[in-house]
Write an enzyme that holds these catalytic residues in place. Sequence first.
Site, short mmCIF file in Angstrom:
data_model
loop_
_atom_site.label_atom_id
_atom_site.label_comp_id
_atom_site.label_asym_id
_atom_site.label_seq_id
_atom_site.Cartn_x
_atom_site.Cartn_y
_atom_site.Cartn_z
CE LYS A 294 76.97 42.06 31.40
NZ LYS A 294 75.58 42.51 31.60
CG ASP B 47 76.31 45.73 32.34
OD1 ASP B 47 76.84 45.37 31.26
OD2 ASP B 47 75.70 44.94 33.09
CD GLU C 185 77.65 46.92 26.90
OE1 GLU C 185 77.15 47.06 28.03
OE2 GLU C 185 77.31 46.01 26.12
NE ARG D 10 71.15 51.20 27.20
CZ ARG D 10 70.17 51.01 28.08
NH1 ARG D 10 69.48 52.03 28.53
NH2 ARG D 10 69.89 49.80 28.51
#
Length: 467
Positions: A243, A313, A315, A317
């Site tokens: 991020k 990112d 992650e 799910r």
Amino acid sequence: MNIELIHNDIKDIAEISVVFLTPKQLETHKKAKQFKKAGFTASQDSCCFFHEKALLVCGIEDENPDDFRSSMAVGIKAVKNTKYSSISIDVNHKNIQAIIEGIVLGGYEFSQYKSKKEKQSLKNIFLRTSNIEKLQKTFEEAIIVAESTCFTRDIVNTAPDDFTPASFAKVAKQLAKEYNLECNILDKKELKKEKMNAMLSVGRASRHESKLIHLAYKPKNPKKIITLVGKGLTYDSGGLSLKPATSMVTMKMDKSGGATVLGIIKAVSELKLDIELHIFIGAVENMIGGDAYKPDDVLVARDKTTIEVRNTDAEGRLVLADVLCYAQDKVQADYIFDFATLTGACMVALGQYTTGIMGHSNELKHQIFRTANKSGELVGTLPFNKHLKKLLKSNIADISNVASKPYGGAITAGLFLDHFIKEDNKNKWLHFDIAGSAYTESDWDCNVYGGTGAGVRMMTHYLQNLK
Ligand code: BES
Ligand code: ZN
Ligand code: ZN
């Protein structure tokens, strides 16, 4: 802070009385002239202190619960800054819950990391009524739900290195002991045995071992069996799809889903509801390092679905895919709800204040919509469709963890989860994206800086009213 329900014929018990007024009521009030002279117009969320009269007047647009809650939150913050030690407020069956939420949730403070803790003068809050008996139950229930919401907030607000997957396990064990819950915690070895490789991959670069937490509240002869699943990312750095620096700040809140389901099981246990409740939390930290999972990896989930990782990112799910499969294998529930700070796209779609709800059953979505409104939480439905589903196609695996187009990102994330919901459970499941609603950096309604406890009031209200 002690909150007490007292009979309204007890006079002069508190130093300050709190009075709510609509603009219309202000016009006919006997002290209207003085109030107006002080600049008070009774507009929503305004308040004015009259020290010499021992009075705090708070403005409300109308006499509905939402207005009382929000105004009470403003009022309690004003009183907290004074040296008064007690206040009294007239309540009735229509506004008592909202007023309690305004006090407890609006007055909430997280001071764990402050070296100098400010001493609070306010000790006693008296809620005055002519009918204690009629209000007693609502009073007690509202306190339980509000305090469970604060319990969730405390977890969300705790720094990521002080609240790790092991901390989730510790809190779960404490709750199990306190409320006599069944508790099962799976560590890395057991997760491997259970074939939860999607979840394990996300946590691989972390120095904190991933944990799956299962807590169950099982009364005799339950009316219904409910499963709640929570995303418990104790930190989301984004992984190798790192991020940007400014987006990483606040990502301690990525454990909010897990914190919410813990708050709900605490409330349900204290309310002694006659439903069986199972909560499952995927407690994981998403970090970078030589051992990190990568874009281009193909993961094999518990149900053998192969997943192409195109962004580390996305992650949440991946963790939820395995936890949802595990939860469905372990419990035959009447309803399955998952809570997750899943997508920034949900905030773009609905704004910061609204939880996104997704699923197949329109009836269930309507039920939840009505419940949410009554509980004072905001929800908005985001509709699934087959065209968005196609965007999750992968050229090399069964499914991709991100959609090929950016639009409708909250829905495509929901549709990714849907892939892991068994056919029999399609109409029993709803997904709650709390990315916006779980955390705030500015006060709104009864929410203050930090975790809001989104989902606790709404889901507890739903479970209290289940037939
Ligand atoms: N935890 C984030 C979602 C999030 C973003 C929560 C902002 C709260 C505030 C999630 O894991 C994430 O990073 N999602 C990505 C998905 C994308 C890579 C498809 C996102 O929303 O950008
Ligand atoms: Zn992420
Ligand atoms: Zn995340």
